[in-house]
Design a protein around this motif. Structure first.
Motif, short mmCIF file in Angstrom:
data_model
loop_
_atom_site.label_atom_id
_atom_site.label_comp_id
_atom_site.label_asym_id
_atom_site.label_seq_id
_atom_site.Cartn_x
_atom_site.Cartn_y
_atom_site.Cartn_z
N UNK A 184 22.92 53.78 77.09
CA UNK A 184 21.74 53.76 77.96
C UNK A 184 22.12 53.95 79.42
N UNK A 185 23.20 53.30 79.85
CA UNK A 185 23.65 53.43 81.23
C UNK A 185 24.14 54.84 81.52
N UNK A 186 24.81 55.45 80.54
CA UNK A 186 25.30 56.83 80.69
C UNK A 186 24.12 57.79 80.87
N UNK A 187 23.10 57.61 80.05
CA UNK A 187 21.95 58.51 80.11
C UNK A 187 21.10 58.28 81.35
N UNK A 188 21.23 57.11 81.99
CA UNK A 188 20.45 56.81 83.18
C UNK A 188 20.97 57.55 84.41
N UNK A 189 22.21 58.04 84.33
CA UNK A 189 22.79 58.76 85.47
C UNK A 189 22.40 60.23 85.38
N UNK A 190 21.80 60.73 86.43
CA UNK A 190 21.40 62.14 86.46
C UNK A 190 22.65 63.02 86.51
N UNK A 191 22.55 64.19 85.88
CA UNK A 191 23.68 65.13 85.89
C UNK A 191 23.94 65.60 87.31
N UNK A 192 25.20 65.62 87.68
CA UNK A 192 25.61 66.15 88.98
C UNK A 192 26.81 67.05 88.77
N UNK A 193 27.03 67.97 89.65
CA UNK A 193 28.13 68.90 89.52
C UNK A 193 29.47 68.15 89.54
N UNK A 224 24.24 55.74 92.95
CA UNK A 224 25.35 54.80 93.11
C UNK A 224 25.12 53.56 92.26
N UNK A 225 23.90 53.07 92.25
CA UNK A 225 23.57 51.88 91.47
C UNK A 225 23.72 52.18 89.98
N UNK A 226 23.26 53.37 89.56
CA UNK A 226 23.38 53.74 88.16
C UNK A 226 24.85 53.87 87.75
N UNK A 227 25.68 54.41 88.63
CA UNK A 227 27.10 54.54 88.34
C UNK A 227 27.75 53.17 88.19
N UNK A 228 27.39 52.25 89.07
CA UNK A 228 27.91 50.88 88.98
C UNK A 228 27.45 50.22 87.67
N UNK A 229 26.22 50.53 87.27
CA UNK A 229 25.73 49.98 86.00
C UNK A 229 26.51 50.47 84.81
N UNK A 230 26.89 51.76 84.84
CA UNK A 230 27.71 52.31 83.75
C UNK A 230 29.10 51.69 83.76
N UNK A 231 29.67 51.50 84.94
CA UNK A 231 30.98 50.87 85.04
C UNK A 231 30.93 49.44 84.49
N UNK A 232 29.86 48.73 84.79
CA UNK A 232 29.70 47.37 84.29
C UNK A 232 29.54 47.37 82.77
#
Length: 234
Positions: free
Chosen positions: A55-64, A1-9
């Motif tokens: 960098x933020x995109x790559x920090x999010x683990x792949x999910x289905x 969730x934190x990583x997703x918020x980081x990508x949104x930011x």
């Protein structure tokens, strides 16, 4: 969730800084920094914020993903991307919207090629890229970046028209009347002849080359190169 918020930011930072520097802040910054200084600042901010997004995109683990397009849609999406690549290649040639000396005079010329298709071929190439990616996969990281690029492309086009009316004046107003925002609307309503919308061989060749390389590296499932070499086959 934190990583997703980081990508949104990060995406908000990239899109917001681009729109701010391109439109409301541009004139004042050019007056204070000069054209070269503004270009340098713009480039630095764009590189830094784009790097942040990557960098933020790559920090999010792949999910289905919540949605994956059916197999029949992928070739259609690839064809749309080919059209987007042609628009992008054509937009690099004699673009009346470019902030370079003499470009504004081209708005007075009869619209031809990709400019007869739409007066914003570059932004529409990015918008189509975003729409294609949204249609293919609903993973959180894909949706965040694609929606951000779509907002940037559409808001950038609207802002560009507004800015050009102010800077270029009547010449741009007349250009808007002769062209269309939506692709092919000007030729469909007979403002322009269909033959004027032929992109030109440079745009076709450049777009095809870019599409071939991009699909080979990024989407081998629909890549002609991968198919011919067997790399896209299981």
């Amino acid at each position: 969730m934190i990583d997703t918020a980081g990508l949104a930011l990060a995406t908000t930072g990239f899109v917001g800084s681009h729109l701010a520097l391109s439109h409301p802040l541009r004139l004042r910054l050019v007056q204070n920094l000069g054209e070269a200084g503004f270009t340098a600042l713009y480039s630095i901010v764009a590189i830094l914020t784009l790097g942040w997004v990557i960098l933020a995109y790559r920090a999010i683990e792949f999910s289905m993903p919540l949605w994956i397009a059916p197999g029949w849609w992928w070739p259609v999406a690839s064809a749309v991307m080919l059209f987007a690549c042609v628009l992008l290649a054509g937009s690099l040639i004699r673009n009346p919207a470019f902030p370079v000396r003499g470009a504004a005079k081209r708005a007075g010329e009869p619209p031809r090629g990709v400019y007869a298709i739409t007066r914003h071929p570059m932004n529409w190439s990015f918008a189509l890229w975003a729409l294609v990616h949204i249609s293919l996969s609903w993973s959180p990281r894909n949706l965040i970046v694609a929606i951000g690029i779509l907002v940037l492309a559409m808001a950038g086009s609207i802002g560009q028209d507004r800015k050009k009316r102010s800077v270029v004046g009547q010449n741009w107003v007349d250009y808007e009347r002769r062209t269309s925002f939506v692709p092919f609307a000007a030729v469909a309503t007979r403002k322009l002849a269909w033959r004027s919308a032929f992109p030109g061989w440079i745009a076709l060749g450049g777009g095809l080359t870019f599409w071939l390389v991009a699909t080979w590296l990024h989407a081998p499932e629909v890549s002609p190169i991968a198919t011919l070499t067997g790399a896209g086959l299981d």
